[in-house]
Each structure stands twice: as structure tokens, then as C-alpha cells.
Write a protein that holds these residues in place. Structure first.
Motif, PDB file in Angstrom:
ATOM      1  N   ALA A  67     -19.102 -41.738 -18.259  1.00 25.10           N
ATOM      2  CA  ALA A  67     -19.590 -40.788 -19.213  1.00 25.10           C
ATOM      3  C   ALA A  67     -20.773 -40.399 -19.029  1.00 25.10           C
ATOM      4  CB  ALA A  67     -19.601 -41.700 -20.542  1.00 25.10           C
TER       5      ALA A  67
ATOM      6  N   LYS B 284     -21.893 -38.968 -16.571  1.00 26.50           N
ATOM      7  CA  LYS B 284     -21.743 -37.640 -15.739  1.00 26.50           C
ATOM      8  C   LYS B 284     -21.461 -36.565 -16.834  1.00 26.50           C
ATOM      9  CE  LYS B 284     -20.358 -39.969 -11.372  1.00 26.50           C
ATOM     10  NZ  LYS B 284     -19.208 -40.167 -10.631  1.00 26.50           N
ATOM     11  N   THR B 285     -20.678 -36.913 -17.938  1.00 22.38           N
ATOM     12  CA  THR B 285     -20.496 -35.748 -18.778  1.00 22.38           C
ATOM     13  C   THR B 285     -20.999 -35.802 -20.214  1.00 22.38           C
ATOM     14  OG1 THR B 285     -18.614 -37.329 -19.788  1.00 22.38           O
ATOM     15  CG2 THR B 285     -18.157 -35.923 -17.547  1.00 22.38           C
TER      16      THR B 285
ATOM     17  N   TRP C 194     -25.949 -40.381 -23.531  1.00 24.28           N
ATOM     18  CA  TRP C 194     -25.965 -41.533 -22.618  1.00 24.28           C
ATOM     19  C   TRP C 194     -27.082 -42.840 -23.071  1.00 24.28           C
ATOM     20  CZ3 TRP C 194     -22.823 -44.347 -19.905  1.00 24.28           C
ATOM     21  CH2 TRP C 194     -23.130 -45.437 -18.969  1.00 24.28           C
TER      22      TRP C 194
ATOM     23  N   ALA D 164     -17.686 -33.256 -25.002  1.00 22.64           N
ATOM     24  CA  ALA D 164     -17.762 -34.465 -24.097  1.00 22.64           C
ATOM     25  C   ALA D 164     -17.503 -35.673 -24.767  1.00 22.64           C
ATOM     26  CB  ALA D 164     -18.926 -34.513 -23.209  1.00 22.64           C
TER      27      ALA D 164
ATOM     28  N   ASP E 232     -13.987 -35.909 -25.687  1.00 20.54           N
ATOM     29  CA  ASP E 232     -13.043 -36.357 -24.614  1.00 20.54           C
ATOM     30  C   ASP E 232     -12.734 -37.881 -24.648  1.00 20.54           C
ATOM     31  OD1 ASP E 232     -12.739 -33.877 -23.700  1.00 20.54           O
ATOM     32  OD2 ASP E 232     -14.106 -34.091 -22.433  1.00 20.54           O
ATOM     33  N   TYR E 233     -13.814 -38.638 -25.075  1.00 18.64           N
ATOM     34  CA  TYR E 233     -13.606 -40.099 -25.181  1.00 18.64           C
ATOM     35  C   TYR E 233     -13.014 -40.475 -26.564  1.00 18.64           C
ATOM     36  CZ  TYR E 233     -15.876 -40.923 -20.738  1.00 18.64           C
ATOM     37  OH  TYR E 233     -16.147 -40.960 -19.460  1.00 18.64           O
TER      38      TYR E 233
END
Length: 383
Positions: free
Chosen positions: A79, A81-82, A88, A250, A253-254
Motif C-alpha cells: 500500500a 506505493k499506492t 501510509w 487507492a 482498492d483495499y
């Protein structure tokens, strides 16, 4: 008449303030000596058996098979990276994580190491920022509070509580809200029965802001996400990111990788009305494409508790509410099913007493949020 005594009296009067100003100040009293309950926890006892919670797992930690930089990070390593750098960094806090176990021990101890040396905040105590908060089931199966750690340093090896009533019972320990955890062990007297309980399935998933993250609860179990988890007797995933809950694709997406029982989207406090209009419909459609039947709840912005006297802030909330309502109605017209809505005006109550700093909830505000959300979640979950 001799004027000397009068002169000396005047000189004494003029020098009094200087003497008072230069006199050494008395040290501040050690409150914990005056009231021991105000001090840190006692050190952990000797002759304990320690149990590493990573051997059986914690709730609120999803994507378990993906590599992590640290075991207690909320997001997997990929994660980084996105998601945004801020999200983060905040994801390394253990907010929402909770470990369950059973024991017949008459005392319970904890040994944990914190990621950050900032133990507390100016408006949020160390018990909430960095504490471990213990609950237990009573004889009727209801979760009830037991005790919380009161940390004052990065490594805590302490007795949470002793002199417990005899009995083999289930416990739940909530991890710190605004700090990360490097390691965590539960200690019980040697010879005590102990069983680690694996994380339960189908969590309630919250995606939100600093309020979801836990600001400014006095202890981790008092966040509305945790309160609702106990009321529904359900695992919870807390994806609150302080100042950075913005309906990001992003993060979505998780979200879609979680086998959730319900999604609660509570991002408006960090968004402007134009962003609400731009991002709400795409995020809901992103979730719905991956999860056709999972309920989705949209939550309006809570109002600042002083917005009655700050007109610009009142207008901001009103405009945010209108933008979310319009997006909700658009989704309904497009046929999106299993979609629910939480009004924001009364999330903290209507008496201006539900926050610490106008924005972030006090324990009272968190309890009130749980009260407002609970019936809507019960309808959505059909419980």
C-alpha cells in the motif's frame, strides 16, 4: 520626631515584590503520590507466563497473507506505493485493533513496545493515544470494561489489573489509537489457563477521518467504532486516517479486498463540498462493483459543537451535507441497492457538549455517535 522607623517601613514595602519574585518556587507536587490512582500502572509481577498475541492474531488487521513492514501495521507493505504518504504514515497506528483471549487468571499483565515516543497529545491523554484497554464478558455474555494501561514511556511492562473474581472468562484488549505497536504480549501468573482466540470473520469496516481514527477518546475502547463492535458483538476494521479520510480510490482498492459485513464511509470532515460531489459516487460504485450485496452506509459530517456561533463553519457543514445527500439520491436513482444514510446534525448531540475542541469527539460524543449509527446499521445488517 525621628523619621527612621518610617523610612525602614517604606524600604521594606518597596523590596517585598522583588524578594517575592526572586524567591525559589516550590516544586510542583507529585499528584501520583497524593493520589496513587493518578499514577502509572504497577510493574508487571514476577513468575508470569507471557503469550505473544501474533501467534493467534488480532482483529482489525486485514490482508493477513500480504507482506507487512511491521506486524501491527494496518496496511500491507504494498500500500505504500499506492496510498498517499500521509495515509501510509497514519496506517502504521494500531487504531481499531483488538485481541481476544480466555483465561482464569486473577491478574492480567501486558508487555508492549510502542513505535513513537509521543505518548500523549495536548488534548488527548496517553491512555487513548498509547494505552491498551481491557474488557471482559460478564456472566451474561455482555462486554464490560475492566482497566486500561497508563503509559509514560515507549516500552510498557505493567500490571493491568489484579484481584479479579475467580472464573474462566473471555477478554478483549484494544490496542493504542494514535501510536503504533512493535510487539505485544499478555502475561498471566504461571499455571493459569490461557487460550488465544482467533480473529472473527465478516468485520464492520469503517473508513473515515481523525474521528474514526479515535480522536479524542480517553481510551481505545471508547471510540464509536469499538462501542458498535461490542454492541453487535462483531469484529471491526478501523481505517480512520487523521486529516486524510478523503474517499481515495487507492484506499477503496483495499476496502474491496475485505470480506466485510458492512462498509461505513465517514469521510466528510476532511472533504470540501466539491470533493464530496466528485468522489462519493465513484467510491460507492467501486465498492458495489466488487461487493454487489454488501451494505454501504454514507455518514454526513458531524457539526462542530460551536458552529452555532461560527457561521462560516456552520455553512461548511450544511454545504457538505447537501453534497452528500445529492450524491446519495443520484445513486438511488441509478438503482444502487443496499445503500443507507446517517444524518450528521446530532452525531455529537444537540447541546454542544460532545467534543473536546469543537471538532473531535469526547467520550460523550463517541457514545452519541454510536447511538445514532446503531439503529441504521441494525437495519442494514438485519440484526
Amino acid at each position: 520626631m525621628d523619621s527612621t522607623p518610617r523610612f525602614l517601613l517604606l524600604l521594606t514595602f518597596l523590596t517585598l515584590p522583588l524578594a517575592a519574585a526572586t524567591a525559589p518556587k516550590a516544586p510542583a507536587p507529585d499528584i501520583s503520590r497524593l493520589d496513587p490512582a493518578m499514577g502509572v500502572n504497577k510493574a508487571a509481577a514476577a513468575n508470569l507466563t507471557w503469550h505473544d498475541v501474533t501467534t493467534w492474531g488480532v482483529e482489525g488487521r486485514e490482508w493477513g497473507n500480504e507482506e507487512r513492514l511491521r506486524w501491527f501495521d494496518r496496511f500491507p507493505a504494498a500500500a505504500q506505493k499506492t496510498v498517499t504518504p500521509a495515509v501510509w504514515s497514519l496506517s502504521r497506528d494500531s487504531s481499531g485493533m483488538m485481541v481476544r483471549f480466555k483465561t482464569d487468571a486473577t491478574s492480567i499483565h501486558v508487555h508492549y513496545k510502542l513505535l513513537k515516543d509521543r505518548i500523549g497529545m495536548p488534548h488527548m491523554p496517553a491512555t487513548g493515544v498509547s494505552g491498551v484497554d481491557l474488557y471482559a464478558r460478564d456472566i451474561n455474555g455482555k462486554w464490560r470494561w475492566v482497566q486500561v494501561t497508563k503509559p509514560d514511556k515507549q516500552e510498557v511492562r505493567a500490571e493491568i489489573i489484579k484481584d479479579l473474581a475467580p472464573g474462566y472468562r473471555e477478554y478483549a484488549a484494544y490496542l493504542p489509537l494514535y501510536n503504533g505497536v512493535e510487539s505485544l504480549e499478555i502475561g498471566v501468573p504461571a499455571g493459569s489457563k490461557f487460550e488465544g482466540l482467533a480473529p472473527r470473520a465478516k468485520p464492520i469496516v469503517f473508513y473515515g477521518t481523525s474521528i474514526t481514527h479515535g480522536a479524542c477518546a480517553s481510551r481505545p475502547g471508547m471510540v464509536h467504532t469499538a462501542i458498535l463492535g461490542r454492541r453487535f458483538d462483531s469484529p471491526v476494521v478501523n481505517l480512520g486516517f487523521s486529516g486524510n479520510g478523503r474517499m481515495d480510490t487507492a484506499v477503496g482498492d483495499y476496502l474491496v479486498k475485505i470480506d466485510a459485513s458492512i462498509y461505513v464511509i465517514d469521510c466528510l470532515p476532511n472533504m470540501q463540498p466539491a470533493q464530496v460531489t466528485e468522489r462519493t459516487v465513484p467510491l460507492v460504485k467501486q465498492l458495489r462493483a466488487a461487493k454487489p450485496n454488501t451494505p454501504i452506509v454514507l455518514v454526513e459530517d458531524r457539526r462542530f459543537t460551536n458552529d452555532w456561533i461560527t457561521p462560516a463553519k456552520a455553512k461548511f457543514h450544511t454545504d457538505n451535507h447537501a453534497a452528500l445527500k445529492a450524491a446519495f439520491e443520484t445513486l438511488q436513482k441509478e438503482g444502487v441497492k443496499n445503500l443507507y444514510y446517517v444524518p450528521g446534525d446530532a452525531l455529537y448531540g444537540t447541546d454542544t457538549e460532545g467534543a473536546t475542541d469543537a471538532s473531535h469527539a469526547s467520550d460523550l460524543g463517541f457514545m452519541r455517535q454510536a447511538d445514532v449509527m446503531e439503529p441504521i446499521l441494525r437495519t442494514a445488517l438485519k440484526r
